[in-house]
Design an enzyme around this catalytic site. Sequence first.
Site, PDB file in Angstrom:
ATOM      1  N   HIS A  83      -6.777   3.356   2.843  1.00 60.09           N
ATOM      2  CA  HIS A  83      -7.085   3.290   4.340  1.00 60.09           C
ATOM      3  C   HIS A  83      -8.200   4.164   4.520  1.00 60.09           C
ATOM      4  O   HIS A  83      -8.815   4.151   5.505  1.00 60.09           O
ATOM      5  CB  HIS A  83      -5.943   3.446   5.162  1.00 60.09           C
ATOM      6  CG  HIS A  83      -5.505   4.873   5.394  1.00 60.09           C
ATOM      7  ND1 HIS A  83      -4.236   5.258   4.667  1.00 60.09           N
ATOM      8  CD2 HIS A  83      -5.659   5.628   6.296  1.00 60.09           C
ATOM      9  CE1 HIS A  83      -4.161   6.416   5.398  1.00 60.09           C
ATOM     10  NE2 HIS A  83      -5.041   6.783   6.162  1.00 60.09           N
ATOM     11  N   ASP A 219      -1.348   3.372  -1.419  1.00 58.32           N
ATOM     12  CA  ASP A 219      -2.471   3.499  -0.643  1.00 58.32           C
ATOM     13  C   ASP A 219      -3.482   4.436  -1.297  1.00 58.32           C
ATOM     14  O   ASP A 219      -3.387   5.772  -0.917  1.00 58.32           O
ATOM     15  CB  ASP A 219      -1.809   4.238   0.710  1.00 58.32           C
ATOM     16  CG  ASP A 219      -2.867   4.125   1.961  1.00 58.32           C
ATOM     17  OD1 ASP A 219      -3.976   3.913   1.624  1.00 58.32           O
ATOM     18  OD2 ASP A 219      -2.563   4.427   2.878  1.00 58.32           O
ATOM     19  N   SER A 651      -4.646  12.393   5.391  1.00 64.06           N
ATOM     20  CA  SER A 651      -4.333  11.269   4.568  1.00 64.06           C
ATOM     21  C   SER A 651      -5.481  11.514   3.469  1.00 64.06           C
ATOM     22  O   SER A 651      -6.534  11.749   3.849  1.00 64.06           O
ATOM     23  CB  SER A 651      -4.974   9.949   5.323  1.00 64.06           C
ATOM     24  OG  SER A 651      -3.698   9.506   5.894  1.00 64.06           O
TER      25      SER A 651
END
Length: 716
Positions: A83, A219, A651
């Site tokens: 992402h 991810d 992230s």
Amino acid sequence: MKNKIILVFTIITFLAKADEGMWMPQLIEALNIKDMKKNGFKLTAEQIYSINKASMKDAVAIFGGGCTAEVISTKGLILTNHHCGFSSIAGLSTVQNDYLKNGYWAMKPSEELNCPGLTVTFIKRIEDVTAKVMTSLNPSFSEIQKDSAIKATIKNLELLAKKDSHYEAFIRPFYYGNEYYLFVTETFKDIRLVGTPPESIGKFGDETDNWVWPRHNADFSMFRIYASAENKPAEFSADNIPYKPLYSFPISLKGIEKGDFTMVYGFPGRTQEYLTSYAVDLLINQQDPLRVSLREKRLNILDADMKKNDTLRLMYTAKYAGVANYYKKWSGEMAGLIKSDAINKKKKQEDDFLTLVSNNPSKKETYKSLFNEFKRTYQEYAPLSKQYDYFTECLWGVDAFKYAATFIPVFNELKLKQKGKENKFDELLKKTQPSLPFKNFNKETDRKICKAMLETYVANTDREFMPRFLDSLLTVHNGNTIALTDFLYNNSSFIDNDKAKLMFNDFEKNASLYERDPMYLLASSIYLHYQKTVIPQIGYYDRQINELQQVYVKGLIENVKDRKFYPDANGTLRVSFGKVADYEPKDGVLNLHYTTIDGMVEKNKTGLEDYYVKPRLVELYDKKDYGQYADKNGKLRIAFTGSNHTTGGNSGSPVINANGELIGTNFDRNWEGTMSDVMYNGNFCRNIVLDVRFTLWMIDKYAGAGYLLSEMKLVK
Ligand code: ARG
Ligand code: ASP
């Protein structure tokens, strides 16, 4: 028995405290290393951060706008989330070569794909400049004088720090301006995509699983930093060579068990751990519910339209993900804070603080009136905050308004041009003008959103606080927001593919006509209204609150001696340490600390769209060819949870074991724990990490790009 219970209690409180915090790496030696060692960490503080020797900090970078990435080879290979790489991957994708859908793996260096605009930034050094910033202040200064003196000093110090080098420098306030730190940085601009799994795996579970545990998405995506022949940052060039980093993380294949030490090293964006009960009250009872309800309306409309056909689905998929992400986060935050009785807990902290300082009457008076000031300020702030949210989350949720308002400076520049003055009209028009037909905009979808948003806005806003032109339009349409919306969408050139095409053919010639376009008139009226009224007022109160917080946090640090205070996240480099941990989402339920590919395939069998994977994954699963990536029970793990204190921006952060080896890539938090931005709770706030063994398995067995493993240092 009694003794035992007391013992258990002290341990729980102690552990909960031990895991909270986002610490500044250069202060680990002074503040944290003892705690970290007690929790199992085997290296030194200097191995985490050093300005003289290569250390872990040289392998942790800001990736793009707001993520983290880690260097994992001596040839500048970096790992981050899917992402985080999403917009770059989307930018490289076309209908013929859809890398989002199919994934992509370079099989040799020449196949690594340049990502225009993508940057990767390292921190060269961090310096405490509090004293330097403070010397510019004079006690006689007013607040405004203080502000501008600080700004000027910061600018000078930044210029001085980067003088004659290719480095950049920035200074940020910490503890609400009680301290200031300087960051000298190095930014690389030639970044190339090395590989990404298909979206169905990188984003497996999509919105259904976002912020949710148990989780099964891989991810991750991989890039490489390229540099000049001198190993310096350079613009993209075929002559550039892979960057030779100062440090890269070894990767552990040994895996993790519950209770193992974990450390997250990255760039957390924003937390507000020292808010008062008054702020938390506003958050729980006004801000979060309002923002959630406004986003929900928008999401329902988008969802219904996206289900109609693939064109609409593709048009709105990125937008939907963005709106849905914080919709879900805020709803989790609100639920968590309510369940934890956060307002009363904060009140108790405030009372305890007053008790603590009560043997000093003047201090007690100071802080008592401080809390009264907080109370008064938030009372005045609340209605403004509501108006502001109705602007950003309601009116500005309508793409047509947001888009038409971008023409305000275009018309302004044109007026300069018409007067024969220096102007930027031509280049600005080129930049603002969309490529037609509209890419991520559907007139009919937006019309529905506009109807819903205007209806809500009008029902909740006094006419006297509305933008003037909206008020007039309402009068003309007898308060009927549906008729008003149809009038706008049927008569505007700004949002209609055909009319826009005509408009941009003769924009300059007929500008006076287009300046009277009803959509433009309304959008600019809304924008200017909020710029002139609510936004400056919000700015005023934000400054007030910041000053009060500055006094409060200073008071906490000076008076609460048995606690260490970490600064709120502010987009700068931080270390959070904790351990691999499970948690109880509710009474009677225990969520295991890891997931495996079995769960992914199980979810896939439900047939739900969000759980689609390409047949290749199921084929590999059936073969059970996990090789060196399996755990000791022969299972292939996907993700795990830890008690590390993290937030947005973390992230892509490296998750590191006690030996300093990479064990995973951070990518999310559990829904119940999203309140950690305001009040971390070690019992159930968890970060979610992609197990690096799954990443390597994907590269090796799924993508057949195992040649990349030879440049990594694998620890078996
Ligand atoms: N919740 C994660 C974070 O805050 C992931 C967001 C991206 N994924 C999504 N489905 N919207 O960034
Ligand atoms: N998913 C978040 C990010 O993109 C991480 C978090 O909020 O925990 O940074």
